[in-house]
Design a protein around this motif. Structure first.
Motif, PDB file in Angstrom:
ATOM      1  N   ASN A  91       0.822  -1.209   0.000  1.00 45.40           N
ATOM      2  CA  ASN A  91       0.000   0.000   0.000  1.00 45.40           C
ATOM      3  C   ASN A  91       0.855   1.257   0.000  1.00 45.40           C
ATOM      4  O   ASN A  91       0.509   2.237  -0.641  1.00 45.40           O
ATOM      5  N   LEU A  92       1.956   1.188   0.764  1.00 43.90           N
ATOM      6  CA  LEU A  92       2.789   2.381   0.882  1.00 43.90           C
ATOM      7  C   LEU A  92       3.390   2.744  -0.469  1.00 43.90           C
ATOM      8  O   LEU A  92       3.440   3.908  -0.834  1.00 43.90           O
ATOM      9  N   VAL A  93       3.822   1.737  -1.220  1.00 40.94           N
ATOM     10  CA  VAL A  93       4.377   2.014  -2.547  1.00 40.94           C
ATOM     11  C   VAL A  93       3.334   2.701  -3.407  1.00 40.94           C
ATOM     12  O   VAL A  93       3.606   3.699  -4.078  1.00 40.94           O
ATOM     13  N   ARG A  94       2.103   2.183  -3.335  1.00 40.22           N
ATOM     14  CA  ARG A  94       1.041   2.788  -4.133  1.00 40.22           C
ATOM     15  C   ARG A  94       0.728   4.189  -3.652  1.00 40.22           C
ATOM     16  O   ARG A  94       0.446   5.079  -4.440  1.00 40.22           O
ATOM     17  N   LYS A  95       0.815   4.375  -2.345  1.00 40.29           N
ATOM     18  CA  LYS A  95       0.505   5.697  -1.797  1.00 40.29           C
ATOM     19  C   LYS A  95       1.494   6.746  -2.280  1.00 40.29           C
ATOM     20  O   LYS A  95       1.099   7.821  -2.717  1.00 40.29           O
ATOM     21  N   ILE A  96       2.792   6.417  -2.214  1.00 41.21           N
ATOM     22  CA  ILE A  96       3.764   7.455  -2.592  1.00 41.21           C
ATOM     23  C   ILE A  96       3.800   7.665  -4.097  1.00 41.21           C
ATOM     24  O   ILE A  96       4.172   8.722  -4.564  1.00 41.21           O
ATOM     25  N   LEU A  97       3.402   6.657  -4.877  1.00 38.22           N
ATOM     26  CA  LEU A  97       3.414   6.837  -6.328  1.00 38.22           C
ATOM     27  C   LEU A  97       2.127   7.451  -6.853  1.00 38.22           C
ATOM     28  O   LEU A  97       2.020   7.756  -8.026  1.00 38.22           O
ATOM     29  N   ASN A  98       1.152   7.619  -5.971  1.00 38.80           N
ATOM     30  CA  ASN A  98      -0.091   8.243  -6.404  1.00 38.80           C
ATOM     31  C   ASN A  98       0.178   9.718  -6.732  1.00 38.80           C
ATOM     32  O   ASN A  98       0.810  10.411  -5.956  1.00 38.80           O
ATOM     33  N   PRO A  99      -0.282  10.186  -7.905  1.00 40.79           N
ATOM     34  CA  PRO A  99       0.012  11.569  -8.285  1.00 40.79           C
ATOM     35  C   PRO A  99      -0.493  12.594  -7.276  1.00 40.79           C
ATOM     36  O   PRO A  99       0.039  13.696  -7.194  1.00 40.79           O
ATOM     37  N   SER A 100      -1.485  12.233  -6.458  1.00 39.71           N
ATOM     38  CA  SER A 100      -2.031  13.201  -5.511  1.00 39.71           C
ATOM     39  C   SER A 100      -1.276  13.215  -4.182  1.00 39.71           C
ATOM     40  O   SER A 100      -1.584  14.015  -3.303  1.00 39.71           O
ATOM     41  N   CYS A 101      -0.303  12.320  -4.031  1.00 41.31           N
ATOM     42  CA  CYS A 101       0.422  12.253  -2.758  1.00 41.31           C
ATOM     43  C   CYS A 101       1.451  13.382  -2.670  1.00 41.31           C
ATOM     44  O   CYS A 101       2.249  13.571  -3.581  1.00 41.31           O
ATOM     45  N   PRO A 102       1.455  14.145  -1.569  1.00 43.74           N
ATOM     46  CA  PRO A 102       2.349  15.307  -1.482  1.00 43.74           C
ATOM     47  C   PRO A 102       3.782  14.966  -1.084  1.00 43.74           C
ATOM     48  O   PRO A 102       4.628  15.835  -1.070  1.00 43.74           O
ATOM     49  N   LEU A 103       4.052  13.692  -0.768  1.00 44.34           N
ATOM     50  CA  LEU A 103       5.368  13.341  -0.215  1.00 44.34           C
ATOM     51  C   LEU A 103       6.514  13.717  -1.154  1.00 44.34           C
ATOM     52  O   LEU A 103       7.393  14.494  -0.805  1.00 44.34           O
ATOM     53  N   LEU A 104       6.481  13.162  -2.366  1.00 47.97           N
ATOM     54  CA  LEU A 104       7.592  13.408  -3.285  1.00 47.97           C
ATOM     55  C   LEU A 104       7.627  14.875  -3.694  1.00 47.97           C
ATOM     56  O   LEU A 104       8.698  15.452  -3.853  1.00 47.97           O
ATOM     57  N   GLU A 105       6.440  15.461  -3.838  1.00 50.36           N
ATOM     58  CA  GLU A 105       6.380  16.879  -4.205  1.00 50.36           C
ATOM     59  C   GLU A 105       7.088  17.740  -3.173  1.00 50.36           C
ATOM     60  O   GLU A 105       7.768  18.700  -3.510  1.00 50.36           O
ATOM     61  N   SER A 106       6.916  17.386  -1.875  1.00 50.27           N
ATOM     62  CA  SER A 106       7.489  18.265  -0.852  1.00 50.27           C
ATOM     63  C   SER A 106       8.962  18.007  -0.597  1.00 50.27           C
ATOM     64  O   SER A 106       9.634  18.895  -0.097  1.00 50.27           O
ATOM     65  N   ILE A 107       9.487  16.827  -0.918  1.00 53.70           N
ATOM     66  CA  ILE A 107      10.929  16.651  -0.654  1.00 53.70           C
ATOM     67  C   ILE A 107      11.770  16.721  -1.921  1.00 53.70           C
ATOM     68  O   ILE A 107      12.987  16.734  -1.827  1.00 53.70           O
ATOM     69  N   LYS A 108      11.143  16.834  -3.083  1.00 53.82           N
ATOM     70  CA  LYS A 108      11.967  16.759  -4.291  1.00 53.82           C
ATOM     71  C   LYS A 108      12.847  17.989  -4.480  1.00 53.82           C
ATOM     72  O   LYS A 108      13.849  17.905  -5.173  1.00 53.82           O
ATOM     73  N   ASN A 109      12.477  19.110  -3.865  1.00 50.36           N
ATOM     74  CA  ASN A 109      13.295  20.307  -4.049  1.00 50.36           C
ATOM     75  C   ASN A 109      14.246  20.554  -2.883  1.00 50.36           C
ATOM     76  O   ASN A 109      14.906  21.582  -2.832  1.00 50.36           O
ATOM     77  N   GLU A 110      14.291  19.618  -1.943  1.00 52.85           N
ATOM     78  CA  GLU A 110      15.087  19.867  -0.745  1.00 52.85           C
ATOM     79  C   GLU A 110      16.536  19.410  -0.910  1.00 52.85           C
ATOM     80  O   GLU A 110      17.452  20.129  -0.586  1.00 52.85           O
ATOM     81  N   TRP A 111      16.740  18.197  -1.345  1.00 59.01           N
ATOM     82  CA  TRP A 111      18.107  17.708  -1.546  1.00 59.01           C
ATOM     83  C   TRP A 111      18.081  16.656  -2.654  1.00 59.01           C
ATOM     84  O   TRP A 111      17.034  16.073  -2.912  1.00 59.01           O
ATOM     85  N   PRO A 112      19.215  16.441  -3.323  1.00 60.99           N
ATOM     86  CA  PRO A 112      19.212  15.489  -4.440  1.00 60.99           C
ATOM     87  C   PRO A 112      19.046  14.059  -3.947  1.00 60.99           C
ATOM     88  O   PRO A 112      19.704  13.656  -2.986  1.00 60.99           O
TER      89      PRO A 112
END
Lengths: 236, 136
Positions: free
Chosen positions: A160-181
């Motif tokens: 479920n967690l994999v599906r959650k983070i890959l869901n386009p509506s999930c803010p996780l990747l959006e919020s950490i993608k600009n923080e560090w490589p």
């Protein structure tokens, strides 16, 4: 028992909405639903979901991976035997991977894959009765995003967690993608591979992903800003 | 396979009757018999319902299609330029082609068109000023 969309459902339940939708037009039955002669039955415990126009599936908590065609998975090479590699993808039996299904691989030019390597591969054959087969090339013979994953860190989580983070509506990747490589490969088999420049950053990505399993969208955003500020404070 | 049988059937009877064609003739006859048997063989099991069943239900075993998930290999801030290039290509593909650049903004166009239409109407109405203008 009769159920509606977004209800908690159990195997054997049925929904009239699916049947009426099926009379009108094409309906996509996702995981956890099964067409019997008279109606569509639910075969997994979870929450019945619907996506417009006509896609239904059961969102269930699961840790055991059941291969299905077209999914990207992370596997560990466990055996090298002649023409094939055996790769553990977390399913009931190891998947096979032909040495020819790599980019630019020929009979003479074998890919450099060792036992113990971590691979990101696509499920090509996923049948109930046969062992699954994976490939590391797309239909054009290009490797694309697939192949051996070097360095980095692999951890397990629920499907479920994999599906959650890959869901386009999930803010996780959006919020950490600009923080560090960082770099990430998420397999649908509940394994996630991450790589960042330092150990601190790698751990930060891993913790952010694992912590977001039971958090709401707003809480995820807060957590990400927290992690980013802690990381920035210590690094500088 | 069906084509193959058809071709053989097309052989003229006179040819098949020739002595050296006996084997072929036998085989063709057997093939025809076999295919006819197929229908009879399972007729008691295959119901009409099965034959005409057209499902509206498409079974999909993967969540990727259902939930419209992202591709699972991602890279950010230049960690893996190769993957980022692929991500960029894909995001470009998903976005509709950007509008052509406008030399003139919508408002100016609307204003101009309005005045243009007004002028046209004034041309339509016979007026001596217009006629004079035209002659110039």
């Amino acid at each position: 028992m009769k159920v509606e969309v977004d209800d908690v459902v159990l195997p054997g339940d049925f929904s009239e909405e699916i049947d009426t939708a099926g009379e009108k037009g094409k309906v996509i039955l996702g995981p956890g639903l099964r067409k019997e002669i008279d109606k569509v039955y639910i075969t997994k415990a979870g929450v019945l979901r619907k996506r417009a126009p006509n896609t239904f599936w059961v969102d269930s908590y699961q840790k055991r991976y059941v291969p299905s065609r077209g999914e990207n998975v992370i596997g560990f090479v466990v055996q090298k035997s002649g023409d094939i590699f055996r790769v553990d993808v977390g399913s009931s039996c190891p998947a096979t991977l032909s040495y020819l299904s790599f980019e630019n691989a020929t009979k003479k030019n074998r890919p450099e894959v060792q036992v113990g390597d971590v691979l990101y591969a696509k499920m090509l054959v996923a049948s109930k009765d046969m062992e699954p087969e994976i490939v590391c090339v797309d239909s054009h013979g290009k490797k694309g995003r697939l192949g051996v994953l070097n360095e980095g860190f692999v951890f397990k989580c629920s499907l479920n967690l994999v599906r959650k983070i890959l869901n386009p509506s999930c803010p996780l990747l959006e919020s950490i993608k600009n923080e560090w490589p960082f770099e990430l490969a998420a397999g649908m088999n509940g394994r996630i591979w991450i790589k960042a420049n330092t150990m601190r950053e790698t751990i930060a990505v891993g913790n952010a992903i694992l912590a977001s399993e039971y958090l709401s969208d707003d809480e995820i955003k807060n957590m990400c800003t927290n992690i980013a500020s802690i990381l920035a404070g210590h690094v500088s | 396979m069906a084509n193959y049988v058809k071709k053989k059937l097309q052989l003229p009877k006179s040819v098949l009757d020739m002595k050296f064609m006996k084997k072929t003739k036998d085989r063709i006859e057997r093939e025809i018999e076999n295919t006819q048997d197929h229908d009879g063989l399972y007729s008691n099991i295959i119901t009409n319902e099965m034959r005409h069943a057209t499902g509206n239900f498409i079974t999909e075993t993967s969540f990727i299609v259902c939930e419209d998930l992202l591709e699972g290999r991602l890279s950010y801030k230049g960690m893996n330029p190769e993957i980022e290039r692929l991500m960029e290509l894909e995001s470009k593909k998903q976005e509709p082609a950007p509008d052509m650049q406008k030399d003139i903004s919508d408002e100016i166009l609307a204003k101009k068109m309005q005045s243009f239409n007004n002028r046209k109407r004034s041309y339509n109405s016979p007026s001596k000023y217009n006629v004079i203008k035209r002659k110039k």
